[in-house]
Design an enzyme around this catalytic site. Structure first.
Site, short mmCIF file in Angstrom:
data_model
loop_
_atom_site.label_atom_id
_atom_site.label_comp_id
_atom_site.label_asym_id
_atom_site.label_seq_id
_atom_site.Cartn_x
_atom_site.Cartn_y
_atom_site.Cartn_z
N LYS A 1 0.81 -1.21 0.00
CA LYS A 1 0.00 0.00 0.00
C LYS A 1 0.85 1.26 0.00
CE LYS A 1 -0.89 -1.25 4.74
NZ LYS A 1 -1.87 -1.93 5.56
N ARG A 2 2.13 1.14 0.28
CA ARG A 2 2.99 2.32 0.20
C ARG A 2 3.10 2.78 -1.25
NH1 ARG A 2 2.32 2.14 4.53
NH2 ARG A 2 3.53 1.36 6.29
#
Ligand code: GLU
Length: 497
Positions: free
Chosen positions: A260-261
């Site tokens: 998700k980064r």
């Protein structure tokens, strides 16, 4: 009956854990499993693996159902549909796992371990210091079973561990890779039953795949290292093992595991940001190969029905497929532009201008409005795909860019973990301000700037609640990504001599 025998009915499953937002990887596995089942007249099972109570998120199961249904990936058996092997939620099957663990103890294929958390921790520290892999040292394996049973009966806490053979190796066949061998010297005496009586993933997964007559386990590559433990378990129970297919892991552009980064991984994000299910299915279908090679870009557009007709599991490519957001957007554009004007309007109404969404936004605007013409001025950030926070807004007075970025990273982590209600968000933001040495006002202003692109907005926390976690995190991620890509500022001019 051997579920993997030739001619046995094909039964596949996905087994997501309800630990947060539904993940794109879950959709990818659901798609592949569903195609596999449909191409072979088999059944597709949805099983909820909710044995990890520490990571359990109550709304997550419903979100998994909703997201998969949005994509049209419907299951034949599952917690909400029932089926011949119900229940399909592991928390409702605990006695089965306890019985299975008892059977393994009786057969001498597992043992009770009484080691305390402190002992295990100091063992791990010693191993780390000696640069050894973390592994249980088998201290309890030599306890006489009668003594171990007496200690358990007296109320001492214990876990049940798999007695991995001390020498030799386990080999299994991966349908895409061929034989894979793991030396037993590298396989830990895995915990099967925890001290709270709940099973670990490994035990529950094997017990259920057996009980549900799963013929083919089709799951992500990251589970390969668990598979020798599973194969040892099948062997210990005297059960036939299913076939195993480990699918390539989705990756970020830099080839690291999708995170998700670097990409939105929540299906909720894609739904709210206005992606069409058909485009998402098409995109997922392109990722790991399986469809005949496309000669031109137009051949990259295909439907679920095309996949059913032409997808071949032996054509899957093992190189890590890159989850390329630009490609997904391009495809989504093809799908949107191909809609009839009526269908397009309908899609807009069903999504970004959905009645339910508007009904939640309107009261926030009403508090500050003077003419209806201002509605969009007040609420534009709810509808825009991205906002650009002006520099002076995201960089509070007396703060450096470095400072701002550090707080923005911490903010992202805090928002990932917080419960998504105004009071919980407020508490999380205030706590964050404390640890970062910023005033709460500064933290609120930074967040407002990143999410709305402005210094003034309808009440921030209520706005966040409506805008949702997935899209909020996406705004923060994009901001951090853009900042990371900016060239370093030129060195300060040297003062005149
Ligand atoms: N519960 C596991 C997960 O969350 C299932 C992995 C498997 O398919 O065996 O993905």
């Amino acid at each position: 009956m051997n579920p993997a025998a030739a001619g046995a009915p094909i039964r596949v499953r996905i087994a997501p854990s309800p630990t947060g937002d539904p993940h794109v990887g879950t959709a990818y596995m659901a798609l592949l499993n569903l195609i596999y089942a449909r191409q072979r007249g088999g059944r597709f099972v949805l099983r909820i693996e909710d044995t990890d109570r520490a990571r359990f998120v109550a709304e997550s199961e419903q979100m998994i159902f909703d997201a998969l249904r949005w994509l049209g990936l419907e299951w034949d058996e599952g917690p909400d549909r029932g089926g011949p092997y119900a229940p399909y939620r592991q928390s409702e099957r605990t006695p089965l796992y306890q019985q299975a663990a008892a059977d393994l103890l009786a057969a001498g294929r597992a043992y009770r371990c009484f080691c305390t958390a402190e002992r295990l921790e100091s063992m791990r520290r010693a191993q780390a210091a000696a640069k050894l892999p973390p592994r249980y040292d088998r201290a309890c394996r030599s306890l006489p079973p009668a003594e171990a049973a007496a200690r358990a009966a007296a109320g001492e806490a214990f876990v049940v561990r798999l007695a991995v053979p001390l020498d030799g190796a386990t080999t299994f066949r991966d349908e895409l890779r061929g034989a894979i061998t793991f030396d037993h010297a590298n396989v830990d005496d895995q915990v099967l039953l925890k001290s709270d009586g709940f099973p670990t993933y490994h035990l529950a997964n094997v017990v259920d795949d057996h009980a549900m007559y799963i013929s083919d386990v089709i799951r992500a590559e990251e589970w390969i290292s668990s598979t020798p433990k599973h194969v040892l378990l099948y062997d210990a129970f005297g059960w036939p093992a299913p076939r195993f297919w480990h699918m390539p892991l989705l990756r970020n552009k830099d080839k690291s595991k999708i995170s998700k980064r670097k990409n939105p991984v929540s299906l909720i994000y894609y739904r709210q940001a206005g992606y069409l299910p058909a485009a998402m299915i098409n995109f997922l279908g392109l990722l790991g190969g399986g469809m005949p090679a496309a000669e031109d870009a137009a051949a990259e557009k295909f439907s679920f029905a095309d996949m059913l007709a032409r997808f071949q599991f032996d054509q899957i490519r093992l190189g890590g497929p890159v989850f390329d957001l630009e490609k997904l957007r391009w495809l989504n554009g093809l799908y949107l532009r191909a809609l009839t004007p009526e269908a397009f309007l309908e899609a807009v109404r069903a999504s970004v201008f959905g009645e339910a969404y508007l009904a939640r936004i309107a009261p926030l605007a009403q508090e500050r409005i003077e003419t209806l013409g201002q509605f969009f001025d007040l609420t534009d950030f709810f509808f825009l795909d991205a906002v650009v926070p002006p520099r002076e807004v995201f960089l509070p007075k007396k703060r450096t860019l470095e400072d701002t970025l550090r707080v923005a990273v911490a903010l992202t982590a805090a928002l990932e973990a917080a419960e998504w209600t105004p009071p919980a968000l407020e508490a999380a933001l205030r706590a964050l301000a404390q640890t970062q040495g910023w005033s709460a006002k500064e933290v609120f202003m930074l967040l407002r700037a990143l999410v709305t692109g402005k210094t003034a907005s309808p009440p921030l926390l209520e706005s966040l609640e409506v805008f949702g976690r997935a899209r909020t995190l996406d705004r923060l991620r994009r901001f951090l990504e853009i900042q990371a890509a900016r060239p370093a500022p030129p060195p300060a001019p040297r003062p005149a001599e």
